[in-house]
Write a protein that holds these residues in place. Sequence first.
Motif, short mmCIF file in Angstrom:
data_model
loop_
_atom_site.label_atom_id
_atom_site.label_comp_id
_atom_site.label_asym_id
_atom_site.label_seq_id
_atom_site.Cartn_x
_atom_site.Cartn_y
_atom_site.Cartn_z
N TRP A 60 -8.12 -9.37 -18.43
CA TRP A 60 -7.26 -8.82 -17.39
C TRP A 60 -6.52 -7.60 -17.92
O TRP A 60 -6.42 -6.58 -17.23
CB TRP A 60 -6.27 -9.89 -16.93
N GLN A 61 -6.00 -7.67 -19.16
CA GLN A 61 -5.25 -6.55 -19.73
C GLN A 61 -6.14 -5.31 -19.89
O GLN A 61 -5.70 -4.19 -19.63
CB GLN A 61 -4.64 -6.93 -21.09
N GLU A 62 -7.38 -5.52 -20.32
CA GLU A 62 -8.31 -4.39 -20.46
C GLU A 62 -8.63 -3.78 -19.10
O GLU A 62 -8.72 -2.56 -18.97
CB GLU A 62 -9.59 -4.85 -21.16
N ALA A 63 -8.79 -4.62 -18.10
CA ALA A 63 -9.08 -4.13 -16.75
C ALA A 63 -7.91 -3.31 -16.21
O ALA A 63 -8.11 -2.22 -15.67
CB ALA A 63 -9.39 -5.31 -15.82
N ALA A 95 -20.54 -10.63 -7.51
CA ALA A 95 -19.69 -11.27 -8.51
C ALA A 95 -19.35 -12.71 -8.11
O ALA A 95 -19.49 -13.10 -6.96
CB ALA A 95 -18.40 -10.47 -8.68
N LYS A 96 -18.88 -13.45 -9.07
CA LYS A 96 -18.35 -14.81 -8.86
C LYS A 96 -16.83 -14.79 -8.84
O LYS A 96 -16.19 -15.53 -8.12
CB LYS A 96 -18.87 -15.75 -9.97
N VAL A 97 -16.23 -13.92 -9.66
CA VAL A 97 -14.77 -13.82 -9.75
C VAL A 97 -14.40 -12.36 -9.98
O VAL A 97 -15.04 -11.66 -10.77
CB VAL A 97 -14.21 -14.74 -10.87
N LEU A 98 -13.36 -11.90 -9.25
CA LEU A 98 -12.87 -10.53 -9.39
C LEU A 98 -11.36 -10.57 -9.61
O LEU A 98 -10.61 -11.07 -8.76
CB LEU A 98 -13.19 -9.71 -8.13
N MET A 99 -10.93 -10.06 -10.75
CA MET A 99 -9.51 -10.06 -11.08
C MET A 99 -8.76 -9.05 -10.21
O MET A 99 -9.25 -7.96 -9.94
CB MET A 99 -9.30 -9.73 -12.56
N LEU A 153 -9.83 -13.05 -6.93
CA LEU A 153 -10.67 -13.50 -5.83
C LEU A 153 -11.80 -14.29 -6.47
O LEU A 153 -12.43 -13.82 -7.41
CB LEU A 153 -11.24 -12.31 -5.04
N TYR A 154 -12.01 -15.49 -5.97
CA TYR A 154 -13.01 -16.38 -6.55
C TYR A 154 -13.95 -16.86 -5.46
O TYR A 154 -13.51 -17.24 -4.38
CB TYR A 154 -12.29 -17.57 -7.21
N ASN A 155 -15.24 -16.85 -5.76
CA ASN A 155 -16.26 -17.30 -4.80
C ASN A 155 -16.58 -18.76 -5.06
O ASN A 155 -17.45 -19.09 -5.87
CB ASN A 155 -17.51 -16.42 -4.91
N HIS A 156 -15.88 -19.65 -4.36
CA HIS A 156 -16.08 -21.10 -4.50
C HIS A 156 -17.40 -21.47 -3.84
O HIS A 156 -17.72 -20.99 -2.75
CB HIS A 156 -14.92 -21.84 -3.84
N SER A 157 -18.17 -22.34 -4.47
CA SER A 157 -19.51 -22.68 -3.99
C SER A 157 -19.52 -23.22 -2.56
O SER A 157 -20.45 -22.95 -1.80
CB SER A 157 -20.19 -23.68 -4.92
N GLY A 176 -21.25 -11.54 -16.88
CA GLY A 176 -22.17 -10.80 -16.01
C GLY A 176 -21.87 -10.93 -14.54
O GLY A 176 -22.41 -10.16 -13.73
N THR A 177 -21.02 -11.87 -14.15
CA THR A 177 -20.65 -12.01 -12.73
C THR A 177 -19.14 -11.98 -12.54
O THR A 177 -18.63 -12.38 -11.49
CB THR A 177 -21.22 -13.31 -12.11
N ALA A 178 -18.43 -11.54 -13.55
CA ALA A 178 -16.96 -11.36 -13.45
C ALA A 178 -16.64 -9.88 -13.45
O ALA A 178 -17.42 -9.06 -13.95
CB ALA A 178 -16.27 -12.06 -14.61
N GLY A 179 -15.52 -9.55 -12.89
CA GLY A 179 -15.10 -8.15 -12.87
C GLY A 179 -13.70 -8.01 -12.30
O GLY A 179 -12.90 -8.95 -12.35
N TYR A 180 -13.45 -6.85 -11.73
CA TYR A 180 -12.13 -6.56 -11.19
C TYR A 180 -12.25 -5.50 -10.11
O TYR A 180 -13.28 -4.84 -9.96
CB TYR A 180 -11.16 -6.13 -12.29
N ILE A 181 -11.16 -5.35 -9.34
CA ILE A 181 -11.12 -4.34 -8.28
C ILE A 181 -9.99 -3.36 -8.61
O ILE A 181 -8.86 -3.78 -8.81
CB ILE A 181 -10.90 -4.97 -6.90
N ILE A 182 -10.33 -2.08 -8.66
CA ILE A 182 -9.34 -1.03 -8.85
C ILE A 182 -8.90 -0.52 -7.48
O ILE A 182 -9.72 -0.39 -6.57
CB ILE A 182 -9.92 0.16 -9.66
#
Length: 186
Positions: A60-63, A95-99, A153-157, A176-182
């Motif tokens: 999260w800090q790097e993002a 993605a599966k999760v976006l910080m 934001l998390y994509n719950h099954s 590979g399926t995690a990331g963030y939104i700027i």
Amino acid sequence: FPYTTLFRSYEIGSITVNDELVQVGSGFTVYVDRDIVIDVVFEKVETVHRYEVVIANVSWQEAESYAESVGGHLATISSSEEYETLLELARGSGAKVLMLGGYLNWNASFTTCSAAWVTGEAVSLDNSWWHSGEPNGDNGVASDGTPEDRISLYNHSSAGWGLNDVQVDVWKYYPGTAGYIIEWED
């Protein structure tokens, strides 16, 4: 208007008209005629939000640091429309999760928390945007011992996309399926 537009401001400031100081607030236009203030009109100036989804194995800090380095910040949510926009981006991201740019301040027993966005805006903890039972702090720590104190934001099954509290290095669970939104605000 039959008036002469003397001053148009999108920043708080002041002008002098006929030796008289006139205070001007954000988004106001002052109309003058023959050096007499005739009318002051508020014009709502919409802020334009731009977003970018980044898929990356970073904390999260790097993002947040990267987002700031390119003139933005991790995305925040201040309205239902903005939430829907971010959901649309998430659905198309793969993605599966976006910080996001939110963090939680849990009490010592991890039973209650306060929250804030990196912009200082308040975060609602009791609305339908959160997955059922969230935020929960995962009893204080995630399985690796780190606290769940960031908002994503998390994509719950079964429930689809929604807000969830996660640890700062959530990408380790979803490489590979995690990331963030700027977000940029113009």
